[in-house]
Design a protein around this motif. Sequence first.
Motif, PDB file in Angstrom:
ATOM      1  N   ARG A 181       0.993   1.246   4.753  1.00 28.82           N
ATOM      2  CA  ARG A 181      -0.135   1.909   5.400  1.00 28.82           C
ATOM      3  C   ARG A 181      -0.981   2.640   4.369  1.00 28.82           C
ATOM      4  O   ARG A 181      -0.467   3.427   3.575  1.00 28.82           O
ATOM      5  N   TYR A 182      -2.259   2.355   4.367  1.00 29.27           N
ATOM      6  CA  TYR A 182      -3.175   3.074   3.487  1.00 29.27           C
ATOM      7  C   TYR A 182      -3.276   4.522   3.973  1.00 29.27           C
ATOM      8  O   TYR A 182      -3.362   4.779   5.175  1.00 29.27           O
ATOM      9  N   PRO A 183      -3.269   5.493   3.067  1.00 32.16           N
ATOM     10  CA  PRO A 183      -3.282   6.901   3.505  1.00 32.16           C
ATOM     11  C   PRO A 183      -4.637   7.327   4.038  1.00 32.16           C
ATOM     12  O   PRO A 183      -5.664   6.699   3.778  1.00 32.16           O
ATOM     13  N   LEU A 192       0.811  -1.218   0.000  1.00 33.03           N
ATOM     14  CA  LEU A 192       0.000   0.000   0.000  1.00 33.03           C
ATOM     15  C   LEU A 192       0.850   1.276   0.000  1.00 33.03           C
ATOM     16  O   LEU A 192       1.889   1.338   0.662  1.00 33.03           O
ATOM     17  N   ASN A 193       0.364   2.262  -0.736  1.00 34.25           N
ATOM     18  CA  ASN A 193       0.916   3.624  -0.753  1.00 34.25           C
ATOM     19  C   ASN A 193       2.440   3.646  -0.841  1.00 34.25           C
ATOM     20  O   ASN A 193       3.130   4.188   0.018  1.00 34.25           O
ATOM     21  N   THR A 194       2.934   3.056  -1.901  1.00 34.66           N
ATOM     22  CA  THR A 194       4.373   2.973  -2.163  1.00 34.66           C
ATOM     23  C   THR A 194       4.749   3.944  -3.274  1.00 34.66           C
ATOM     24  O   THR A 194       3.966   4.174  -4.194  1.00 34.66           O
ATOM     25  N   GLY A 195       5.950   4.500  -3.204  1.00 40.03           N
ATOM     26  CA  GLY A 195       6.391   5.396  -4.262  1.00 40.03           C
ATOM     27  C   GLY A 195       7.849   5.776  -4.121  1.00 40.03           C
ATOM     28  O   GLY A 195       8.561   5.267  -3.252  1.00 40.03           O
ATOM     29  N   THR A 196       8.280   6.663  -4.975  1.00 39.11           N
ATOM     30  CA  THR A 196       9.671   7.101  -4.991  1.00 39.11           C
ATOM     31  C   THR A 196       9.922   8.063  -3.834  1.00 39.11           C
ATOM     32  O   THR A 196       9.186   9.031  -3.643  1.00 39.11           O
ATOM     33  N   LEU A 197      10.973   7.793  -3.067  1.00 38.41           N
ATOM     34  CA  LEU A 197      11.373   8.636  -1.945  1.00 38.41           C
ATOM     35  C   LEU A 197      12.889   8.615  -1.845  1.00 38.41           C
ATOM     36  O   LEU A 197      13.510   7.543  -1.942  1.00 38.41           O
ATOM     37  N   ALA A 198      13.490   9.774  -1.625  1.00 38.77           N
ATOM     38  CA  ALA A 198      14.927   9.821  -1.353  1.00 38.77           C
ATOM     39  C   ALA A 198      15.197   9.614   0.133  1.00 38.77           C
ATOM     40  O   ALA A 198      16.180   8.975   0.521  1.00 38.77           O
ATOM     41  N   VAL A 199      14.318  10.145   0.959  1.00 38.76           N
ATOM     42  CA  VAL A 199      14.387  10.008   2.420  1.00 38.76           C
ATOM     43  C   VAL A 199      12.960   9.922   2.940  1.00 38.76           C
ATOM     44  O   VAL A 199      12.016  10.326   2.249  1.00 38.76           O
ATOM     45  N   PRO A 200      12.757   9.432   4.165  1.00 40.72           N
ATOM     46  CA  PRO A 200      11.414   9.464   4.733  1.00 40.72           C
ATOM     47  C   PRO A 200      10.919  10.902   4.847  1.00 40.72           C
ATOM     48  O   PRO A 200      11.657  11.797   5.258  1.00 40.72           O
ATOM     49  N   LEU A 201       9.671  11.130   4.473  1.00 40.86           N
ATOM     50  CA  LEU A 201       9.088  12.474   4.497  1.00 40.86           C
ATOM     51  C   LEU A 201       7.723  12.451   5.158  1.00 40.86           C
ATOM     52  O   LEU A 201       6.974  11.481   5.024  1.00 40.86           O
ATOM     53  N   ASP A 202       7.404  13.524   5.848  1.00 38.06           N
ATOM     54  CA  ASP A 202       6.026  13.790   6.224  1.00 38.06           C
ATOM     55  C   ASP A 202       5.586  15.054   5.486  1.00 38.06           C
ATOM     56  O   ASP A 202       6.372  15.673   4.754  1.00 38.06           O
ATOM     57  N   LYS A 203       4.353  15.446   5.671  1.00 38.87           N
ATOM     58  CA  LYS A 203       3.809  16.567   4.895  1.00 38.87           C
ATOM     59  C   LYS A 203       4.547  17.864   5.206  1.00 38.87           C
ATOM     60  O   LYS A 203       4.823  18.672   4.307  1.00 38.87           O
ATOM     61  N   THR A 204       4.897  18.073   6.458  1.00 32.91           N
ATOM     62  CA  THR A 204       5.586  19.308   6.840  1.00 32.91           C
ATOM     63  C   THR A 204       6.968  19.374   6.219  1.00 32.91           C
ATOM     64  O   THR A 204       7.370  20.400   5.643  1.00 32.91           O
ATOM     65  N   ASP A 225      -1.944  14.153   2.239  1.00 30.00           N
ATOM     66  CA  ASP A 225      -2.169  14.764   0.926  1.00 30.00           C
ATOM     67  C   ASP A 225      -1.325  16.029   0.783  1.00 30.00           C
ATOM     68  O   ASP A 225      -1.485  16.980   1.552  1.00 30.00           O
ATOM     69  N   ILE A 226      -0.434  16.048  -0.207  1.00 28.21           N
ATOM     70  CA  ILE A 226       0.407  17.226  -0.424  1.00 28.21           C
ATOM     71  C   ILE A 226      -0.309  18.276  -1.264  1.00 28.21           C
ATOM     72  O   ILE A 226       0.271  19.304  -1.611  1.00 28.21           O
ATOM     73  N   SER A 227      -1.569  18.011  -1.617  1.00 26.68           N
ATOM     74  CA  SER A 227      -2.371  18.943  -2.403  1.00 26.68           C
ATOM     75  C   SER A 227      -3.761  18.999  -1.771  1.00 26.68           C
ATOM     76  O   SER A 227      -3.929  18.705  -0.598  1.00 26.68           O
ATOM     77  N   TRP A 228      -4.753  19.352  -2.570  1.00 22.76           N
ATOM     78  CA  TRP A 228      -6.149  19.264  -2.139  1.00 22.76           C
ATOM     79  C   TRP A 228      -6.917  18.304  -3.038  1.00 22.76           C
ATOM     80  O   TRP A 228      -8.139  18.306  -3.053  1.00 22.76           O
ATOM     81  N   GLU A 229      -6.167  17.457  -3.763  1.00 23.84           N
ATOM     82  CA  GLU A 229      -6.804  16.541  -4.717  1.00 23.84           C
ATOM     83  C   GLU A 229      -6.462  15.075  -4.447  1.00 23.84           C
ATOM     84  O   GLU A 229      -6.852  14.208  -5.206  1.00 23.84           O
ATOM     85  N   ARG A 264      -2.279   8.083  -8.986  1.00 20.72           N
ATOM     86  CA  ARG A 264      -3.080   9.158  -9.550  1.00 20.72           C
ATOM     87  C   ARG A 264      -3.848   9.857  -8.434  1.00 20.72           C
ATOM     88  O   ARG A 264      -3.936   9.368  -7.306  1.00 20.72           O
ATOM     89  N   THR A 265      -4.361  11.019  -8.744  1.00 19.55           N
ATOM     90  CA  THR A 265      -5.084  11.772  -7.728  1.00 19.55           C
ATOM     91  C   THR A 265      -6.282  10.975  -7.228  1.00 19.55           C
ATOM     92  O   THR A 265      -6.971  10.301  -7.997  1.00 19.55           O
TER      93      THR A 265
END
Length: 454
Positions: A390-392, A110-122, A401-405, A357-358
């Motif tokens: 973890r499912y978002p 679940l919710n896997t993607g490209t990351l250089a380092v662990p990130l949170d929204k802030t 969500d880094i956007s509103w979509e 996708r959004t």
Amino acid sequence: MSMTRRHFHRTALTAGAAAAIGMFGRTAAFGASASGYRAMVGVFLFGGNDGWNMVVPTDPATYGAYLASRGTVALAPGSLAPLAGSGYALHGAMAPLASKWDQNALSLVLNTGTLAVPLDKTTYAQRPDLRPTNLMSHSDEQEHWQGLRARSVSRDGFMGRLTDRIAASGGVPPLMSFAGNNVALIGQRAKSIVLPSTGSLTRSATSTSAVDQAFAAFSSGAGLGTLTESTAATYTDAYDMTRATATVLGQSSSVDAYFVDPDTGAALGSDLANQLKRVARMIEAHGTFGHARQSFFVSHGGYDTHDNQVTPGETGKGTHAALLRELAVCLAAFHNAMLALGLGDNVTAFTMSDFGRTYKGNAQYGCDHAWGSNHLVLGGGVTARGVFGRYPDPTLGGSDDISWEGRFLPTTSQEEYIGAILRWHGVSDADMGYVVPNWSTWSSNGRAPLALFA
């Protein structure tokens, strides 16, 4: 700069009559010895698959939020294929693959993607220097997935680097693609072979023809200079590999019988089916080639679903449903073929894609480029009915969500996902830093490869 033999092998894009050969070097033996056969099959879903409609939460609270946030592309309960005991369902079009869940041969990531380092929204907002470069660009994210470098250009890929570390003799390499040349195949030393998904592997000239005589003269390359000698060696390798694989791909095989439509019984004839059918044949012949390990790259395109992803009023149908059904039918058929060969626990197929996708559907009944997504792992002795990651939070504009979509920040990195498959495949701890360049980030401070395998 002078053109050395090694430099030519590593930079030339060459093609034989029916096989394109990548990165010709003489493979060195570096990794630990491997016992028992294993194969990994990467299935790249080009265009950016909507993993949120491929894997859907079914617990009432999360599903209610799913319906509210997905809007125009949300799937109704009747359009789902539930996975018993998981709290999730596959898109209803993927029902042929849902049976593999019941056979303990399918896991969800679940919710896997490209990351250089662990990130949170802030941190994402405050530190653009830590984000993947050119995020949500098709070409860049395809390269990031295949090269496992989220913030730099990849001139080689994880399958090629894996093969660098496998002891291999001459002949047909254990790294093959039926989906063209891709970054994933490129190694520093390893050679790969790119084969067609259909058609025969033949040379049009007869053994006595002038063309064959000219090729024979050219292929020696002796005394004709470094570049000519290297070109000659490359073409000779290409034709040698073509001859070695032509018999396997040209003859009938028992595995073909498993590639049928479960509803009609008709033979599957899509490009993805043909790719996986040929992968199955090469796996069946692994002993002939002397391969204890094999890696394959196949692809399925058409996932850039900005519009008409779903049919208005019948969201369980549409372009995406057709794509997912084809994917499910082909993967299920492939796994059935592996079971028939007695290799069900020896072969792992897994999905990759540009990005998710959004979550919010658009007015055109599609959805747009985003980031995190869900993925599938099939076979290979996977943890029975495993759900990893973890499912978002489905709330638009919420904590994930880094956007509103609904562009969700991944909570599992590609390294934690693919790294688990590489370790199962046999990559030693000592070699993981070579095969996975950013391994130290994702194997420390509480991060580790997913426990995908029993």
